[in-house]
Design an enzyme around this catalytic site. Structure first.
Site, PDB file in Angstrom:
ATOM      1  N   ASP A 283       0.859  -1.177   0.000  1.00  0.00           N
ATOM      2  CA  ASP A 283       0.000   0.000   0.000  1.00  0.00           C
ATOM      3  C   ASP A 283       0.902   1.236   0.000  1.00  0.00           C
ATOM      4  O   ASP A 283       2.123   1.145   0.101  1.00  0.00           O
ATOM      5  CB  ASP A 283      -0.966  -0.022   1.206  1.00  0.00           C
TER       6      ASP A 283
HETATM    7  C1  BGC Z   1      -5.007   3.282   0.120  1.00  0.00           C
HETATM    8  C2  BGC Z   1      -5.184   2.239  -0.945  1.00  0.00           C
HETATM    9  C3  BGC Z   1      -5.040   2.862  -2.310  1.00  0.00           C
HETATM   10  C4  BGC Z   1      -3.696   3.539  -2.392  1.00  0.00           C
HETATM   11  C5  BGC Z   1      -3.426   4.156  -3.746  1.00  0.00           C
HETATM   12  C6  BGC Z   1      -3.758   4.107  -0.084  1.00  0.00           C
HETATM   13  O1  BGC Z   1      -3.712   5.203   0.782  1.00  0.00           O
HETATM   14  O2  BGC Z   1      -4.978   2.653   1.374  1.00  0.00           O
HETATM   15  O3  BGC Z   1      -6.427   1.611  -0.804  1.00  0.00           O
HETATM   16  O4  BGC Z   1      -5.183   1.885  -3.299  1.00  0.00           O
HETATM   17  O5  BGC Z   1      -3.634   4.567  -1.404  1.00  0.00           O
HETATM   18  O6  BGC Z   1      -4.182   5.280  -3.980  1.00  0.00           O
END
Ligand code: BGC
Length: 756
Positions: A283
């Site tokens: 993530d």
């Molecule tokens: C979130 C994810 C997301 C990623 C990319 C993160 O802050 O937890 O769910 O896919 O950002 O935008």
């Protein structure tokens, strides 16, 4: 007509579909590409950035063009302009030494441009085929724009409404969650990943993220292996079985070990037990976050730990870029481990056909957006997602909904129902949106609809409330639209209070005091604790955040063109103190059963139970609950046999039918309806305590007034298996209760027994 069936694992994809990366014929090409790569180029493939947003403790470079020339980037995301996408891709294909295409990703969560209800709403349809179709539309639109990878579905089990990301998932149940996870994957990835309207899916956030303590986003989780395997892992496993080509490792620490540095979940479970051959991406800056988590003192250690645990690609922290080469050169990770990670990514790029078709047709992109059939599907999805929470008879002895068609004067009051009911992600005003007041005006005429904001979502003045009250007094009927703005749920939107924000409660009470009939429509990304409303407003609809077709879908529902059929996929709390709240809980040694708990407890026998002294245990509305404009009665649950054998069940848990259960469901009202019929079981006497009920099947059945339908479920052996005290998945001797019921709290069970 039986609309959809989901018994045990039958929602899983046919093998052919799962084969995008299972296909070993790609491996020869993968290996031939690998052979030509330098160490730096291999590391480069494992680096991902978000357009223009350096972050994390690494170098956070933004000179992407130069980096692509030098083979230092494998994926970019948040680039949404097809022209930009082609610009970067051209550099990769023409100026980099190896011509490996860039994989472009984006959070396409509930539609790309044609916005569908939020995932919690989509799940409330209990209709995996709608989810599959909606995610296919999202894939078609995103792919036409040049985006071939979505960070969706979020398949985290959410048992706590304080956690804002409940909005992004399918609720609290692993069986329903698994059916939905597989449906998303099928919809995004289609039958061929290299089709022009397919994109790669990414099941997230692996794993346990939804169990954040206190419902506070990013917080730690403590989940036993039993609970992890029985509740939190199944939707991920279902996504893998359905063929998802990628997974995202989560932010949270799991029993002290961050999910992004957790070899047990990433290697043992995912790779060894499930045989996953696809890509694991971290993530956002989760590799960098290993430092504040406290398991890495510096960036080099963070990179090493994440990589060795099984995270292939580093989303934005730049730590793989900065350190992974050295980690391999120094022998802390092997060349073959690096090759394996690169293989995971190359497989995805090859399966997507990116090497053959790296560019997007810039002229064609817009033609894929907002097709009439896509917006029609968004409307159907919204209509099926609404949950009629209550529609009690009012003053005239009659329920308010559905509305009579005769001309009435409506006042639409409240801060929601216009554009703000559309969650973010789509530019303001884009697409063929019709707000609730506008749709209502189209139906009954402009002159019959007046609009008053009343209060803002978080603010408001006495004057605004007074104006709304005056407006209500002039109307025949008030439609009150209250709830949360879209940014009050989703990421980083945990709430400690689950009531109506701002001054909305005051507005509600002032409007109800006028004595005018009120239909309350709640817009929110989670259940809201509004006990006063449930007591004083007979008619309440939960609309979630319904997407692009909110106005027409709600109007058609109000007038009864469609009969509500959505049901809750999360238990609806009475007060925030009940959280985490979920139906599939253990009984405890001191259960309260159906006891009506008086406050304070009346005597000692009512006190020393697992209970609150100032609140009920039962939710406001149970998991699986949802009303209708008609009514249904359920006959007794009948089962095909009273005795099962654990040994026979364990011979092959995934094949054949172990038990058939059926019940008559009668439409006792005067309207046609679609009823989501549910099947639950309970096992008693097992090595590990099992929940009071566990969902094992559901079907949507269309029933005409007066008609009785026999609803039949075929349960596979696995429906009776549990993760036992040795963390093995097996059936055990047990007493069994089987319910076919309208929700998780009603019905009386048929009884059976599992003998050795
Ligand atoms: C979130 C994810 C997301 C990623 C990319 C993160 O802050 O937890 O769910 O896919 O950002 O935008």
């Amino acid at each position: 007509m039986v609309m959809s069936v989901a018994v045990a694992a039958q929602e899983r994809a046919p093998k052919g579909q799962a084969s995008a990366i299972a296909d070993t014929s790609l491996d020869a090409r993968v290996d031939s590409i690998l052979r030509g790569m330098t160490l730096e180029e291999k590391v480069g493939q494992l680096v991902q950035y978000s357009a223009g947003q350096p972050t994390g403790p690494g170098t956070g470079r933004t000179d992407y063009e130069d980096m692509i020339v030098h083979g230092q980037i494998g994926s970019l995301f948040n680039v949404v302009d097809p022209h930009e996408i082609n610009k970067y891709q051209r550099i990769a294909m023409e100026k980099s030494r190896l011509h490996i295409p860039i994989l472009f990703g984006l959070d396409v969560i509930h539609g790309f441009k044609t916005e569908f209800p939020i995932p919690l709403g989509l799940a409330s349809t209990w209709d995996p085929s709608i989810v599959e179709k909606a995610s296919h539309v999202a894939a078609m639109e995103a792919a036409a724009d040049g985006i071939r990878w979505t960070f969706s579905p979020m398949v985290d089990i959410a048992r706590d409404a304080r956690w804002g990301r409940m909005a992004e998932g399918a609720g609290e149940d692993p069986f329903l969650g698994s059916a939905m996870a597989a449906a998303y994957v099928r919809g995004y990835q289609g039958t061929r990943l290299d089709a022009p309207d397919s994109i790669a899916s990414c099941a997230k956030h692996y794993v346990g993220y939804g169990a954040a303590e206190g419902g506070r986003d990013y917080n730690s989780t403590e989940i036993s292996e039993h609970t992890l395997r029985q509740y939190y892992l199944p939707p991920f496993h279902a996504a893998v079985e359905a063929g998802t080509v990628s997974l995202m490792s989560a932010f949270n620490s799991l029993n002290g070990v961050p999910s992004t540095a957790n070899p047990f979940t990433l290697k043992q479970v995912l790779r060894k037990e499930w045989g996953f051959r696809g890509l694991v991406v971290s993530d956002w800056n989760a590799v960098g976050e290993l430092i504040p988590h406290g398991v890495a003192a510096d960036g080099a250690t963070a990179a090493r730990k994440a990589f060795l645990a099984g995270v292939d690609m580093d989303m934005v922290s730049s730590l793989y870029h900065d350190h992974l080469g050295q980690v391999v050169k120094s022998g802390q990770a092997t060349q073959s481990e690096l090759d394996e990670a690169v293989r995971h990514l190359l497989r995805v790029k090859l399966a997507l056909g990116l090497f053959e078709h790296p560019f997007v047709d810039e002229g064609a992109a817009a033609k894929a957006l907002y097709r009439p059939e896509s917006t029609a599907l968004a409307q159907t999805a919204a209509e099926k997602s609404f949950v009629l929470l209550q529609n009690r008879s009012g003053a005239g002895g009659k329920a308010l909904l559905p509305l009579a068609s005769r001309a009435q004067n409506f006042a639409v009051i409240g801060p929601l129902g216009d554009d703000s009911s559309y969650p973010g992600g789509v530019p303001e005003g884009a697409g063929p949106r019709v707000s609730l007041p506008a749709a209502l005006a189209q139906r009954v005429g402009e002159d019959h609809v007046s609009r008053f904001k009343g209060v803002g979502i978080l603010d408001g003045t006495d004057e605004e409330i007074a104006a709304a009250v005056a407006g209500a007094q002039k109307a025949d009927l008030v439609i009150l639209t209250l709830g949360e703005s879209p940014d009050m749920s989703g990421e980083a939107a945990s709430r400690a209070h689950l009531g109506l924000p701002g001054r909305q409660q005051e507005l509600l009470e002032a409007i109800v005091k006028t004595g005018k009939p009120v239909v309350l429509i709640l817009f929110s990304g989670r259940p809201l604790t509004v006990p006063w409303a449930f007591e004083h407003v007979p008619t309440v609809i939960e609309a979630w955040l319904p997407g692009i077709a909110a106005g027409p879908a709600l109007t058609r529902t109000l007038f009864g063109d469609v009969n509500p059929s959505g049901k809750l996929v999360v238990s609806w709390p009475r007060s925030v103190g009940q959280e985490p709240l979920y139906y599939n809980a253990l009984n405890t040694g001191r259960p309260t059963g159906d006891m009506d708990l008086t406050h304070p407890p009346s005597d000692i026998s009512a006190r020393y139970l697992s209970r609150y002294i100032d609140e009920q245990n039962i939710p406001q509305f149970p998991f699986g609950y949802g009303g209708s404009y008609t009514s249904y009665s359920y006959g007794a649950t009948k089962i095909s046999m009273q005795r099962l054998s654990a040994a026979t069940l364990n011979k092959d848990l995934h094949a054949g039918t172990a038990l058939t259960a059926e019940a008559d469901v009668t439409n006792t009202g005067s309207r046609s309806g679609e009823e989501v019929v549910q099947l639950y079981i309970e096992l008693q006497g097992t090595s590990v305590a099992e929940p009071v009920r566990a969902l094992k099947g559901f079907q949507t059945v269309a029933i005409a007034p007066g008609e009785t339908r026999k609803v039949k479920f075929e349960l596979k052996p696995e429906a009776f298996a549990i993760w036992n005290d040795r963390n093995q998945f097996a059936a055990e001797t047990a007493k069994v209760n089987v319910w076919i019921s309208p929700d998780s709290a009603h019905g009386s069970p048929a009884q059976a027994e599992i003998l050795p």
